[in-house]
Structure formats: C-alpha cells, structure tokens
Design a protein around this motif. Structure first.
Motif, PDB file in Angstrom:
ATOM      1  N   THR A   1       4.989  28.784 -36.353  1.00  0.00           N
ATOM      2  CA  THR A   1       5.600  30.004 -35.839  1.00  0.00           C
ATOM      3  C   THR A   1       4.813  30.469 -34.625  1.00  0.00           C
ATOM      4  O   THR A   1       4.141  29.670 -33.984  1.00  0.00           O
ATOM      5  CB  THR A   1       5.659  31.060 -36.957  1.00  0.00           C
ATOM      6  OG1 THR A   1       6.365  32.191 -36.485  1.00  0.00           O
ATOM      7  CG2 THR A   1       4.276  31.459 -37.441  1.00  0.00           C
ATOM      8  N   ASP A  54       1.818  32.736 -32.623  1.00  0.00           N
ATOM      9  CA  ASP A  54       0.486  33.248 -32.934  1.00  0.00           C
ATOM     10  C   ASP A  54       0.460  34.765 -32.769  1.00  0.00           C
ATOM     11  O   ASP A  54       1.484  35.397 -32.495  1.00  0.00           O
ATOM     12  CB  ASP A  54      -0.578  32.552 -32.076  1.00  0.00           C
ATOM     13  CG  ASP A  54      -0.440  32.841 -30.588  1.00  0.00           C
ATOM     14  OD1 ASP A  54       0.277  33.792 -30.201  1.00  0.00           O
ATOM     15  OD2 ASP A  54      -1.070  32.117 -29.801  1.00  0.00           O
ATOM     16  N   GLU A  55      -0.711  35.366 -32.940  1.00  0.00           N
ATOM     17  CA  GLU A  55      -0.826  36.826 -32.892  1.00  0.00           C
ATOM     18  C   GLU A  55      -0.475  37.415 -31.529  1.00  0.00           C
ATOM     19  O   GLU A  55      -0.154  38.593 -31.416  1.00  0.00           O
ATOM     20  CB  GLU A  55      -2.229  37.281 -33.321  1.00  0.00           C
ATOM     21  CG  GLU A  55      -3.373  36.754 -32.469  1.00  0.00           C
ATOM     22  CD  GLU A  55      -3.820  35.342 -32.845  1.00  0.00           C
ATOM     23  OE1 GLU A  55      -4.612  34.770 -32.090  1.00  0.00           O
ATOM     24  OE2 GLU A  55      -3.372  34.805 -33.859  1.00  0.00           O
ATOM     25  N   GLU A  56      -0.492  36.588 -30.482  1.00  0.00           N
ATOM     26  CA  GLU A  56      -0.113  37.060 -29.145  1.00  0.00           C
ATOM     27  C   GLU A  56       1.365  36.827 -28.854  1.00  0.00           C
ATOM     28  O   GLU A  56       1.844  37.108 -27.769  1.00  0.00           O
ATOM     29  CB  GLU A  56      -0.968  36.359 -28.085  1.00  0.00           C
ATOM     30  CG  GLU A  56      -2.441  36.682 -28.206  1.00  0.00           C
ATOM     31  CD  GLU A  56      -3.290  35.828 -27.290  1.00  0.00           C
ATOM     32  OE1 GLU A  56      -2.806  34.777 -26.823  1.00  0.00           O
ATOM     33  OE2 GLU A  56      -4.434  36.222 -27.035  1.00  0.00           O
ATOM     34  N   GLY A  57       2.089  36.264 -29.832  1.00  0.00           N
ATOM     35  CA  GLY A  57       3.510  36.012 -29.649  1.00  0.00           C
ATOM     36  C   GLY A  57       3.817  34.702 -28.955  1.00  0.00           C
ATOM     37  O   GLY A  57       4.952  34.450 -28.577  1.00  0.00           O
ATOM     38  N   TYR A  88       3.860  28.219 -31.189  1.00  0.00           N
ATOM     39  CA  TYR A  88       2.952  27.093 -31.409  1.00  0.00           C
ATOM     40  C   TYR A  88       3.687  26.027 -32.200  1.00  0.00           C
ATOM     41  O   TYR A  88       4.242  26.304 -33.244  1.00  0.00           O
ATOM     42  CB  TYR A  88       1.709  27.568 -32.162  1.00  0.00           C
ATOM     43  CG  TYR A  88       0.711  26.477 -32.385  1.00  0.00           C
ATOM     44  CD1 TYR A  88      -0.002  25.938 -31.327  1.00  0.00           C
ATOM     45  CD2 TYR A  88       0.494  25.953 -33.644  1.00  0.00           C
ATOM     46  CE1 TYR A  88      -0.916  24.920 -31.527  1.00  0.00           C
ATOM     47  CE2 TYR A  88      -0.416  24.945 -33.857  1.00  0.00           C
ATOM     48  CZ  TYR A  88      -1.129  24.431 -32.793  1.00  0.00           C
ATOM     49  OH  TYR A  88      -2.020  23.423 -32.978  1.00  0.00           O
TER      50      TYR A  88
END
Length: 103
Positions: free
Chosen positions: A32, A34-37, A40
């Motif tokens: 999906t 990552d925390e920054e959108g 990946y």
C-alpha cells in the motif's frame, strides 16, 4: 536514498527480467502507501467498474492458474457485483532475485 532504488546491486535484475517475472510469476506481492502517501510496490490503483473487464481478468486468471479438470456449479462469475477489482498503474519497475546466501 532514492525511492525504488535497489541498494544491493548484486541482487538487482534488469527491467526486462522484472517484466518477464510479472508475466510468468506465480507469486505477487501487494503493498500500500507509506506514511507520506507514496505508493510502494503496486503503484497507483484504479477501480475497474465494467463487468466485461472484470470477466476478462478472471478468465485470464483461470487460464493461467486454473486446472482444465475443474468444474463449477454455474457458468460465469455469479458474485461479480460483490468483487472490487483494481488495475495497477506501474510508475517504476525494479526487481531483485535471491540466489541464496553470499559468502
């Protein structure tokens, strides 16, 4: 470090080898964002709404992975309206291979 860059060049495979793996491989890894959108592994996702495109996908899936001896109670895909299918748009393709332990 740049996203999508493989640090260990000994295990990196070519773009052509990665494309061939996608065509012939029997295992897929899905991830999906990552925390920054940032997406990946799978890239941007687009929902497929058309029943004919969904049917084409499942026909191709059965042709590749199915067994000709399989039989089904009903023809077609009776639960298709309940299935959400997404198309993957690949922005950058990289690949690596594991040859076992290095000494």
């Amino acid at each position: 470090m740049m996203r999508g860059t493989i640090q260990n060049k000994r295990v990196e495979i070519s773009q052509e080898e990665a494309q061939q793996y996608l065509k012939l491989g029997k295992v897929a890894h899905v991830a999906t964002v990552d925390e920054e959108g940032f997406p990946y592994v799978i890239g941007h996702i687009v929902r497929i709404e058309e029943e004919s495109k969904k049917e084409w996908f499942f026909d191709a899936l059965l042709e590749k992975y199915g067994n000709p001896e399989w039989t089904f109670e009903r023809e077609g895909y009776p639960i298709m309206p309940k299935i959400e299918l997404f198309e993957v748009q690949i922005e950058k393709l990289t690949g690596k291979i594991n040859h076992g332990m290095y000494h």
